[in-house]
Write a protein that holds these residues in place. Structure first.
Motif, short mmCIF file in Angstrom:
data_model
loop_
_atom_site.label_atom_id
_atom_site.label_comp_id
_atom_site.label_asym_id
_atom_site.label_seq_id
_atom_site.Cartn_x
_atom_site.Cartn_y
_atom_site.Cartn_z
N ARG A 68 2.42 -2.10 3.79
CA ARG A 68 2.21 -2.95 2.62
C ARG A 68 1.48 -0.79 1.77
NH1 ARG A 68 -0.42 -5.96 -1.46
NH2 ARG A 68 -1.70 -5.44 0.56
N LEU A 69 2.94 -0.78 0.65
CA LEU A 69 1.92 0.27 0.55
C LEU A 69 2.16 -0.40 -1.69
CD1 LEU A 69 2.27 3.36 -0.12
CD2 LEU A 69 5.01 3.22 -0.67
N TYR A 70 1.09 0.16 -2.06
CA TYR A 70 0.68 0.72 -3.58
C TYR A 70 0.36 1.53 -4.37
CZ TYR A 70 -2.60 -0.67 -7.76
OH TYR A 70 -2.50 -0.85 -8.71
N LYS A 71 1.52 1.73 -5.51
CA LYS A 71 0.97 3.18 -5.82
C LYS A 71 1.01 3.08 -7.73
CE LYS A 71 3.64 6.83 -3.45
NZ LYS A 71 4.18 7.81 -3.66
N ALA A 72 0.37 3.20 -8.34
CA ALA A 72 -0.20 3.44 -9.16
C ALA A 72 0.05 4.64 -10.41
CB ALA A 72 -1.58 1.96 -10.07
N PHE A 73 0.14 4.64 -11.72
CA PHE A 73 -0.01 5.52 -12.63
C PHE A 73 -0.27 5.88 -13.70
CE2 PHE A 73 3.18 6.91 -8.53
CZ PHE A 73 2.61 7.79 -8.49
N TRP A 74 -1.13 5.99 -14.50
CA TRP A 74 -1.05 6.37 -15.64
C TRP A 74 -0.72 7.34 -16.22
CZ3 TRP A 74 -4.40 4.17 -12.02
CH2 TRP A 74 -4.02 3.38 -11.63
N TYR A 75 0.19 7.59 -17.41
CA TYR A 75 1.31 8.46 -18.37
C TYR A 75 0.37 8.21 -19.60
CZ TYR A 75 4.94 10.45 -20.16
OH TYR A 75 5.91 10.80 -20.20
N THR A 90 -5.15 -5.16 6.40
CA THR A 90 -6.39 -4.37 6.48
C THR A 90 -5.64 -2.76 5.42
OG1 THR A 90 -6.76 -4.87 8.48
CG2 THR A 90 -7.71 -3.07 7.24
N ARG A 91 -6.76 -1.98 4.85
CA ARG A 91 -6.46 -1.21 4.10
C ARG A 91 -6.84 0.27 5.16
NH1 ARG A 91 -9.24 0.55 -1.24
NH2 ARG A 91 -10.59 1.27 0.08
N THR A 92 -5.51 1.31 5.14
CA THR A 92 -5.35 2.53 6.72
C THR A 92 -5.96 3.70 5.53
OG1 THR A 92 -3.30 2.92 5.73
CG2 THR A 92 -4.00 0.95 7.81
N GLN A 93 -5.33 3.66 4.47
CA GLN A 93 -5.24 4.90 3.87
C GLN A 93 -5.61 4.44 2.58
OE1 GLN A 93 -2.19 7.52 4.79
NE2 GLN A 93 -3.16 8.06 6.40
N ARG A 94 -5.91 5.62 1.14
CA ARG A 94 -6.04 5.80 -0.16
C ARG A 94 -6.31 6.78 -0.41
NH1 ARG A 94 -9.79 5.08 -4.58
NH2 ARG A 94 -8.75 3.46 -6.25
N PHE A 95 -5.73 7.33 -1.60
CA PHE A 95 -5.87 8.41 -2.30
C PHE A 95 -6.00 7.83 -3.50
CE2 PHE A 95 -2.79 8.94 1.57
CZ PHE A 95 -3.50 9.97 2.20
N SER A 96 -6.57 9.18 -4.63
CA SER A 96 -6.27 9.34 -5.75
C SER A 96 -6.23 10.32 -6.75
CB SER A 96 -8.14 8.33 -6.62
OG SER A 96 -8.02 8.32 -7.55
N SER A 97 -6.22 10.45 -7.21
CA SER A 97 -5.75 12.10 -7.88
C SER A 97 -5.39 11.35 -9.71
CB SER A 97 -3.95 12.52 -7.80
OG SER A 97 -4.01 13.61 -8.77
#
Length: 62
Positions: free
Chosen positions: A18-25, A45-52
């Motif tokens: 699965r892939l989860y993406k969230a953007f705050w505009y 199981t979560r394998t990677q997490r990126f936050s910006s």
């Protein structure tokens, strides 16, 4: 305004999960200010997490 960008060349590969993406505009500044991306394997199981996050913003003079 400070923006950090990273690019990588990706090679094709079969994947499941699965892939989860969230953007705050923010309409007042006309862009996103935060993003989160999470990648999960087929076992859940979560394998990677990126936050910006936007670190600073200065409105252009009119």
């Amino acid at each position: 305004m400070t923006l950090t960008v990273q690019t990588r060349k990706a090679t094709p590969a079969m994947a499941t999960g699965r892939l989860y993406k969230a953007f705050w505009y923010v309409p007042e500044i006309g862009r996103w200010v935060k993003s989160d991306e999470e990648y999960y394997g087929s076992n859940g199981t979560r394998t990677q997490r990126f936050s910006s996050e936007l670190e600073s913003f200065k409105r252009a003079s009119q």
